[in-house]
Motif scaffolding. Structure first.
Motif, mmCIF file in Angstrom:
data_model
loop_
_atom_site.group_PDB
_atom_site.id
_atom_site.type_symbol
_atom_site.label_atom_id
_atom_site.label_comp_id
_atom_site.label_asym_id
_atom_site.label_seq_id
_atom_site.Cartn_x
_atom_site.Cartn_y
_atom_site.Cartn_z
ATOM 1 N N ARG A 107 11.011 7.706 -12.878
ATOM 2 C CA ARG A 107 10.647 6.311 -13.176
ATOM 3 C C ARG A 107 11.615 5.410 -11.921
ATOM 4 N N LYS A 108 12.753 6.067 -11.543
ATOM 5 C CA LYS A 108 13.607 5.364 -10.756
ATOM 6 C C LYS A 108 13.026 5.166 -9.284
ATOM 7 N N GLU A 109 12.356 6.506 -8.850
ATOM 8 C CA GLU A 109 11.777 6.495 -7.718
ATOM 9 C C GLU A 109 10.466 5.576 -7.722
ATOM 10 N N LYS A 110 9.790 5.422 -8.515
ATOM 11 C CA LYS A 110 8.499 4.833 -8.300
ATOM 12 C C LYS A 110 8.695 3.490 -7.682
ATOM 13 N N PRO A 111 9.327 2.567 -8.098
ATOM 14 C CA PRO A 111 9.668 1.097 -7.427
ATOM 15 C C PRO A 111 9.439 1.421 -5.888
ATOM 16 N N ALA A 112 10.155 2.442 -5.402
ATOM 17 C CA ALA A 112 10.487 2.462 -3.875
ATOM 18 C C ALA A 112 9.127 3.090 -3.245
ATOM 19 N N ILE A 113 8.214 3.525 -3.905
ATOM 20 C CA ILE A 113 6.956 4.044 -3.228
ATOM 21 C C ILE A 113 6.057 2.812 -3.062
ATOM 22 N N ARG A 114 5.815 2.828 -1.880
ATOM 23 C CA ARG A 114 4.854 1.545 -1.438
ATOM 24 C C ARG A 114 3.516 2.109 -0.985
ATOM 25 N N SER A 115 3.508 3.384 -0.571
ATOM 26 C CA SER A 115 2.242 4.024 0.035
ATOM 27 C C SER A 115 2.378 5.615 -0.290
#
Length: 137
Positions: A107-115
């Protein structure tokens, strides 16, 4: 006749959902194959083989999205982020691919994923390989 039409509609909807799930597998493979040869960790054939694994993984019950990673692992975003659901998905993956590596995106990594490319560049080295989990040499 109505049963036949209803069955046909369900098949069309299921096929459309499967294509949407496979989209991230396709996009991550295309990105990895388009990178300059020096940046590829694996051969083009290895990425094509991983594409098949990615598609099968995206069809697993607890997998929302699946991606191919640069280093040969498969990354997934789970539908349910619980210990039992994650353990079940990992067991299912390792039974099917005893030499594979499955990386769960937190969940913490999801916001950093833009593409998709952000995911494809991730590493799976922090994940325990199925070989080690299953005790395969």
């Amino acid at each position: 006749m109505r049963l036949w039409v209803a069955t046909a509609m369900l098949l069309v909807l299921a096929t459309g959902a499967a294509r949407a799930d496979n989209e991230n597998c396709r996009k991550s493979r295309e990105y990895l194959l388009a990178t300059p040869d020096g940046d590829q960790a694996l051969t083009p054939q290895a990425y094509n083989d991983l594409f098949k694994v990615c598609i099968a993984t995206s069809a697993m019950p607890n997998v929302k999205d699946a991606y191919i990673l640069r280093d040969g692992g498969i990354a997934v975003i789970p539908k349910q982020d619980s210990v039992p659901a994650t353990a079940s998905t990992l067991a299912q993956f390792c039974d099917a691919y005893p030499h594979g590596v499955l990386r769960f995106i937190t969940r913490k990594e999801k916001p950093a994923i833009r593409s998709v490319t952000d995911v494809a560049r991730m590493s799976s080295t922090s994940s325990t390989p199925c070989k080690k989990i299953k005790g395969v040499s």
